[in-house]
Motif scaffolding. Sequence first.
Motif, mmCIF file in Angstrom:
data_model
loop_
_atom_site.group_PDB
_atom_site.id
_atom_site.type_symbol
_atom_site.label_atom_id
_atom_site.label_comp_id
_atom_site.label_asym_id
_atom_site.label_seq_id
_atom_site.Cartn_x
_atom_site.Cartn_y
_atom_site.Cartn_z
ATOM 1 N N MET A 93 115.737 6.260 21.004
ATOM 2 C CA MET A 93 116.605 7.280 20.432
ATOM 3 C C MET A 93 115.761 8.266 19.614
ATOM 4 S SD MET A 93 120.072 6.632 18.423
ATOM 5 C CE MET A 93 121.167 7.965 18.156
ATOM 6 N N LEU A 94 116.110 9.519 19.731
ATOM 7 C CA LEU A 94 115.400 10.561 18.991
ATOM 8 C C LEU A 94 115.920 10.663 17.561
ATOM 9 C CD1 LEU A 94 115.430 13.455 21.620
ATOM 10 C CD2 LEU A 94 113.478 12.022 21.004
ATOM 11 N N THR A 95 115.030 10.998 16.645
ATOM 12 C CA THR A 95 115.478 11.346 15.301
ATOM 13 C C THR A 95 116.154 12.709 15.376
ATOM 14 O OG1 THR A 95 113.449 12.504 14.704
ATOM 15 C CG2 THR A 95 113.525 10.110 14.231
ATOM 16 N N LYS A 96 116.913 13.035 14.368
ATOM 17 C CA LYS A 96 117.583 14.345 14.329
ATOM 18 C C LYS A 96 116.547 15.476 14.361
ATOM 19 C CE LYS A 96 121.766 15.718 14.408
ATOM 20 N NZ LYS A 96 122.391 15.721 15.721
ATOM 21 N N ALA A 97 115.432 15.279 13.653
ATOM 22 C CA ALA A 97 114.382 16.309 13.626
ATOM 23 C C ALA A 97 113.781 16.520 15.016
ATOM 24 C CB ALA A 97 113.292 15.926 12.619
ATOM 25 N N MET A 98 113.559 15.434 15.757
ATOM 26 C CA MET A 98 113.018 15.571 17.114
ATOM 27 C C MET A 98 114.048 16.207 18.041
ATOM 28 S SD MET A 98 109.851 14.838 17.276
ATOM 29 C CE MET A 98 109.815 15.209 19.003
ATOM 30 N N GLU A 99 115.298 15.791 17.915
ATOM 31 C CA GLU A 99 116.359 16.381 18.730
ATOM 32 C C GLU A 99 116.418 17.897 18.492
ATOM 33 O OE1 GLU A 99 121.137 15.787 19.580
ATOM 34 O OE2 GLU A 99 120.232 14.812 17.854
ATOM 35 N N THR A 100 116.304 18.299 17.244
ATOM 36 C CA THR A 100 116.364 19.723 16.901
ATOM 37 C C THR A 100 115.207 20.502 17.518
ATOM 38 O OG1 THR A 100 117.561 19.290 14.846
ATOM 39 C CG2 THR A 100 116.352 21.380 14.986
ATOM 40 N N ILE A 101 113.991 20.000 17.358
ATOM 41 C CA ILE A 101 112.831 20.750 17.862
ATOM 42 C C ILE A 101 112.822 20.793 19.392
ATOM 43 C CG2 ILE A 101 111.094 18.882 17.895
ATOM 44 C CD1 ILE A 101 109.131 20.944 16.634
ATOM 45 N N LEU A 102 113.300 19.724 20.030
ATOM 46 C CA LEU A 102 113.374 19.727 21.492
ATOM 47 C C LEU A 102 114.462 20.680 21.977
ATOM 48 C CD1 LEU A 102 112.797 15.938 22.197
ATOM 49 C CD2 LEU A 102 111.184 17.816 22.580
ATOM 50 N N ASN A 103 115.583 20.765 21.270
ATOM 51 C CA ASN A 103 116.616 21.737 21.634
ATOM 52 C C ASN A 103 116.133 23.166 21.421
ATOM 53 O OD1 ASN A 103 119.060 20.612 22.776
ATOM 54 N ND2 ASN A 103 119.217 19.429 20.893
ATOM 55 N N GLU A 104 115.321 23.381 20.405
ATOM 56 C CA GLU A 104 114.724 24.707 20.213
ATOM 57 C C GLU A 104 113.824 25.055 21.401
ATOM 58 O OE1 GLU A 104 112.836 24.286 16.393
ATOM 59 O OE2 GLU A 104 114.730 24.549 15.311
ATOM 60 N N GLN A 105 113.127 24.059 21.923
ATOM 61 C CA GLN A 105 112.255 24.308 23.072
ATOM 62 C C GLN A 105 113.070 24.588 24.328
ATOM 63 O OE1 GLN A 105 109.029 24.649 22.544
ATOM 64 N NE2 GLN A 105 108.705 25.336 24.656
ATOM 65 N N ILE A 106 114.223 23.964 24.458
ATOM 66 C CA ILE A 106 115.115 24.273 25.587
ATOM 67 C C ILE A 106 115.434 25.767 25.582
ATOM 68 C CG2 ILE A 106 117.489 23.983 26.445
ATOM 69 C CD1 ILE A 106 117.206 20.985 25.572
ATOM 70 N N GLU A 107 115.740 26.299 24.409
ATOM 71 C CA GLU A 107 116.036 27.737 24.306
ATOM 72 C C GLU A 107 114.810 28.564 24.678
ATOM 73 O OE1 GLU A 107 116.144 31.685 23.021
ATOM 74 O OE2 GLU A 107 114.911 30.233 21.944
ATOM 75 N N LYS A 108 113.642 28.171 24.202
ATOM 76 C CA LYS A 108 112.421 28.938 24.483
ATOM 77 C C LYS A 108 112.084 28.936 25.968
ATOM 78 C CE LYS A 108 110.665 28.176 19.859
ATOM 79 N NZ LYS A 108 109.813 27.323 19.030
ATOM 80 N N GLU A 109 112.266 27.793 26.626
ATOM 81 C CA GLU A 109 111.978 27.717 28.064
ATOM 82 C C GLU A 109 112.987 28.542 28.849
ATOM 83 O OE1 GLU A 109 109.256 26.399 29.249
ATOM 84 O OE2 GLU A 109 108.602 25.247 27.500
ATOM 85 N N GLY A 110 114.255 28.506 28.455
ATOM 86 C CA GLY A 110 115.267 29.317 29.122
ATOM 87 C C GLY A 110 115.015 30.804 28.939
ATOM 88 N N TYR A 111 114.624 31.184 27.713
ATOM 89 C CA TYR A 111 114.291 32.590 27.476
ATOM 90 C C TYR A 111 113.082 32.989 28.317
ATOM 91 C CZ TYR A 111 112.771 36.945 25.464
ATOM 92 O OH TYR A 111 112.377 38.251 25.327
ATOM 93 N N SER A 112 112.087 32.101 28.392
ATOM 94 C CA SER A 112 110.893 32.388 29.203
ATOM 95 C C SER A 112 111.289 32.681 30.643
ATOM 96 C CB SER A 112 109.926 31.202 29.177
ATOM 97 O OG SER A 112 109.443 30.962 27.882
ATOM 98 N N SER A 113 112.187 31.868 31.185
ATOM 99 C CA SER A 113 112.642 32.086 32.554
ATOM 100 C C SER A 113 113.293 33.457 32.690
ATOM 101 C CB SER A 113 113.628 30.982 32.946
ATOM 102 O OG SER A 113 114.079 31.180 34.268
ATOM 103 N N ASN A 114 114.160 33.805 31.762
ATOM 104 C CA ASN A 114 114.827 35.110 31.809
ATOM 105 C C ASN A 114 113.842 36.261 31.606
ATOM 106 O OD1 ASN A 114 117.285 33.963 32.335
ATOM 107 N ND2 ASN A 114 118.054 34.148 30.252
ATOM 108 N N LEU A 115 112.880 36.068 30.734
ATOM 109 C CA LEU A 115 111.860 37.103 30.512
ATOM 110 C C LEU A 115 111.088 37.374 31.801
ATOM 111 C CD1 LEU A 115 110.154 38.979 28.690
ATOM 112 C CD2 LEU A 115 108.760 36.954 28.132
ATOM 113 N N TYR A 116 110.629 36.316 32.450
ATOM 114 C CA TYR A 116 109.857 36.507 33.676
ATOM 115 C C TYR A 116 110.728 37.040 34.802
ATOM 116 C CZ TYR A 116 106.181 34.069 31.151
ATOM 117 O OH TYR A 116 105.237 33.703 30.217
ATOM 118 N N LEU A 117 111.996 36.693 34.796
ATOM 119 C CA LEU A 117 112.920 37.248 35.776
ATOM 120 C C LEU A 117 113.077 38.758 35.558
ATOM 121 C CD1 LEU A 117 114.781 36.480 38.128
ATOM 122 C CD2 LEU A 117 116.580 36.070 36.442
#
Length: 142
Positions: free
Chosen positions: A1-25
């Motif tokens: 199980m992830l700590t809340k802090a790890m869950e938060t930083i990984l969710n932030e990375q989900i946003e960054k990867e999604g933005y990266s996809s849209n940027l390159y698109l």
Amino acid sequence: MLTKAMETILNEQIEKEGYSSNLYLAMAVWAESNGFNGISKWLYAQAEEERLHMLKFISYVGERDANAIIPEFKKPPVEFGNIKDLFEEVYKHEQFISASINDIVGKSLDEKDYTTHTWVQWFVNEQIEEEASVREILDKLK
């Protein structure tokens, strides 16, 4: 199980990867509309790769009994000046993503989450390749 802090930083990375996809698109569409079909194909492939990275993070968060959040993505720019400017922006963005991945590595060590630390190493290596690939293109443009 992830700590809340790890869950938060990984969710932030989900946003960054999604933005990266849209940027390159957005970059691919710009390149295509300006007659740079080879470059647009490369950027479309990069956009898809970033989307797959986002999905890897989503899957990992779920596997660790935490909640992945699909965020709203800010709109990327639609004008990029010229090809050299575009690839300088790609390089700068990849450096930003590398720093973000390094933050996850640091947080995983702080939290003593060695499972995430081991898992995220794939992305550490991926970012080395991504930056090198874009530097090579910039070298050719120079």
